[in-house]
Design an enzyme around this catalytic site. Structure first.
Site, mmCIF file in Angstrom:
data_model
loop_
_atom_site.group_PDB
_atom_site.id
_atom_site.type_symbol
_atom_site.label_atom_id
_atom_site.label_comp_id
_atom_site.label_asym_id
_atom_site.label_seq_id
_atom_site.Cartn_x
_atom_site.Cartn_y
_atom_site.Cartn_z
ATOM 1 N N GLY A 72 -48.307 58.270 23.139
ATOM 2 C CA GLY A 72 -47.678 57.382 22.039
ATOM 3 C C GLY A 72 -47.436 56.180 22.288
ATOM 4 O O GLY A 72 -47.721 55.071 21.750
ATOM 5 N N ASN A 152 -37.718 58.885 14.922
ATOM 6 C CA ASN A 152 -37.501 59.838 15.818
ATOM 7 C C ASN A 152 -36.061 60.154 16.091
ATOM 8 O O ASN A 152 -35.730 61.317 16.537
ATOM 9 C CB ASN A 152 -38.312 59.610 17.145
ATOM 10 C CG ASN A 152 -37.488 58.112 17.909
ATOM 11 O OD1 ASN A 152 -38.000 57.038 16.997
ATOM 12 N ND2 ASN A 152 -36.949 57.829 18.948
ATOM 13 N N SER A 200 -49.374 61.346 19.393
ATOM 14 C CA SER A 200 -49.121 61.961 20.788
ATOM 15 C C SER A 200 -49.106 63.455 20.773
ATOM 16 O O SER A 200 -48.541 64.146 19.681
ATOM 17 C CB SER A 200 -47.938 61.478 21.303
ATOM 18 O OG SER A 200 -47.445 62.001 22.559
ATOM 19 N N ALA A 201 -49.809 64.103 21.830
ATOM 20 C CA ALA A 201 -49.947 65.613 21.785
ATOM 21 C C ALA A 201 -48.583 66.180 21.907
ATOM 22 O O ALA A 201 -48.429 67.354 21.236
ATOM 23 C CB ALA A 201 -50.943 65.985 22.947
ATOM 24 N N CYS A 322 -35.605 58.060 25.673
ATOM 25 C CA CYS A 322 -35.757 56.781 26.310
ATOM 26 C C CYS A 322 -34.527 56.055 26.464
ATOM 27 O O CYS A 322 -34.478 55.164 27.349
ATOM 28 C CB CYS A 322 -36.782 56.075 25.847
ATOM 29 S SG CYS A 322 -38.033 56.988 25.022
HETATM 30 C C1 LIG Z 1 -42.169 60.161 21.584
HETATM 31 C C2 LIG Z 1 -42.439 59.059 20.919
HETATM 32 C C3 LIG Z 1 -43.355 57.934 21.448
HETATM 33 C C4 LIG Z 1 -43.902 58.193 22.632
HETATM 34 O O1 LIG Z 1 -44.771 58.947 22.900
HETATM 35 P P1 LIG Z 1 -45.346 59.576 24.478
HETATM 36 O O2 LIG Z 1 -46.328 60.088 24.393
HETATM 37 O O3 LIG Z 1 -44.273 59.910 24.916
HETATM 38 O O4 LIG Z 1 -45.554 58.018 25.183
HETATM 39 C C5 LIG Z 1 -43.627 57.104 20.577
HETATM 40 N N1 LIG Z 1 -43.352 56.944 19.183
HETATM 41 C C6 LIG Z 1 -42.389 58.026 18.877
HETATM 42 C C7 LIG Z 1 -41.889 57.777 17.392
HETATM 43 C C8 LIG Z 1 -41.962 58.927 19.701
HETATM 44 O O5 LIG Z 1 -41.174 59.985 19.160
#
Ligand SMILES: *Cc1c(COP(=O)(O)O)cnc(C)c1O
Length: 382
Positions: A72, A152, A200-201, A322
């Site tokens: 992501g 998120n 993102s997977a 994060c």
């Molecule tokens: C987890 C997340 C990301 C980051 O994705 P990664 O694959 O961990 O780099 C970006 N945006 C949102 C909304 C997320 O929840």
């Protein structure tokens, strides 16, 4: 009896055993480089392209509109910087919102240092962007709008169709981070005007380290990496075949039944948590991800609740993984106008399809106990 309960699925999810199994052959047997032209390469290439096709089908895109990335974060960076650089002669103004994921916010901040201008839209008290405010913010030199589909931290789901329409009328590129909403909010890229979408997977029981970016028109995106011709010349690097296969398997396993089950457990958990005195739900109760709960408890610290719950085997978070190590109140809650002291007392509980009623009952009791004992000793008390 002490249980171990994982309610931090917005941070990452358990890789489904079926996913791990589907990936396995691509480490030790079908390990060819997908760009090689011998049979080992062909075998890997076929699996990789099949995975791309599966992901494309799921969002009703063409396979060549799906670019695999490392996750992501990379997808967000690629969408935002790639568009900003490709269209810099057209304009240098970008619009986003105050409650985006750090991968989007910090990208925008980095671009500001390079001479781009960014407008950060306000967030309403229940967690939404105002489309009228967006309309007013679009200028002649605006090239990109980036607003997430589902948040998120608080799980609110924006009206992406409406935002897409506004962007299309004004002929501005629209990117949305759909990392949290994949599999939970349907997306048809032929129905909705989105130009770029991040996925993102590992948030949907796939492996970590693989994601994708839907790209409607590749001409409007500048590569950020140089090195090879992979991914239609847009994203060089040896293809992550096992990752793509695992991602596709995870997408293939998405089910309506699971969404329904999570919704029911979520509603039950919300109801029980709100029985605790001075507890309040952050973010709209209606337009909300089926697996997200974010609650504030007055007079105590979210971090203390988190640690107390961890002692009881329950994993939750105080916001995004994060930012939670910074011990600053969540930028998302502050953007919604929640007072810093209340933002400090918030925790996020995020469910998965593996979450059971038994686990939820254990968590309800644990939260009640922890909150009660913390309030007894709280210096922030009334
Ligand atoms: C987890 C997340 C990301 C980051 O994705 P990664 O694959 O961990 O780099 C970006 N945006 C949102 C909304 C997320 O929840």
């Amino acid at each position: 009896m002490k249980m171990r309960v994982y309610l931090d699925n917005a941070a990452t999810t358990r890789t489904a055993p079926e996913v791990a199994e589907a990936m396995q052959p691509f480490f030790t047997e079908k390990y060819g480089n997908a760009s090689s032209i011998h049979s080992f390469g062909e075998e890997a290439k076929d699996a990789f392209e099949n995975a791309r096709q599966m992901l494309a089908n799921y969002i009703n895109a063409e396979p060549e509109q799906v670019i695999f990335t490392s996750g992501g974060t990379e997808s967000d960076n690629f969408a935002i910087k790639g568009t900003a650089y490709a269209l810099r002669n057209k304009g240098k103004h970008i619009i986003t919102s105050k409650f985006e994921h750090p991968a989007v916010l910090e990208c925008c901040q980095a671009l500001e240092k390079e001479g781009f201008e960014v407008t950060y839209l306000n967030i309403s008290r229940d967690g939404f962007v105002n489309s009228e405010e967006l309309k007013k913010a679009i200028r002649k030199d605006t090239v990109l709008v980036t607003i997430m589909t589902a948040n998120n931290e608080i799980g609110t789901i924006q009206d992406i169709e409406k935002i897409g329409k506004i962007c299309s009328e004004k002929e501005v590129i629209f990117h949305t981070d759909a990392v949290q909403s994949l599999g939970k909010v349907t997306l048809d890229v032929k129905e909705v005007n989105v130009d770029l979408v991040s996925f993102s997977a590992h948030k949907i029981h796939g492996p970590k380290g693989i994601g994708a970016l839907f790209v409607r028109d590749k001409k409007q995106l500048q590569p950020l990496l140089q090195g090879g011709a992979q991914e239609f010349g847009l994203r060089p690097g040896t293809e992550n075949v096992s990752g793509a296969v695992g991602f596709a398997k995870a997408v293939d396993m998405i089910s309506e039944t699971d969404v329904k089950k999570m919704t029911e457990l979520r509603d039950y958990l919300i109801e029980k948590l709100l029985e605790i005195p001075e507890a309040c739900l952050n973010g709209s109760r209606e337009n909300r991800l089926c697996n997200n709960i974010n609650v504030s408890f007055s007079h105590i610290e979210g971090e203390s609740i988190l640690l107390g719950l961890d002692d009881k085997g329950v994993a939750v978070s105080t916001g995004s993984a994060c930012t939670s190590r910074k011990l600053e109140p969540s930028h998302v809650l502050l953007a919604m106008g929640i007072k810093p002291e209340d933002a400090h007392g918030s925790i996020r509980l995020s469910l998965s399809k593996y979450t059971t009623k038994e686990e939820i009952d254990y968590v309800i009791k644990a939260v009640k106990d922890v909150v009660e004992s913390l309030r007894k000793i709280s210096p922030l008390g009334k």
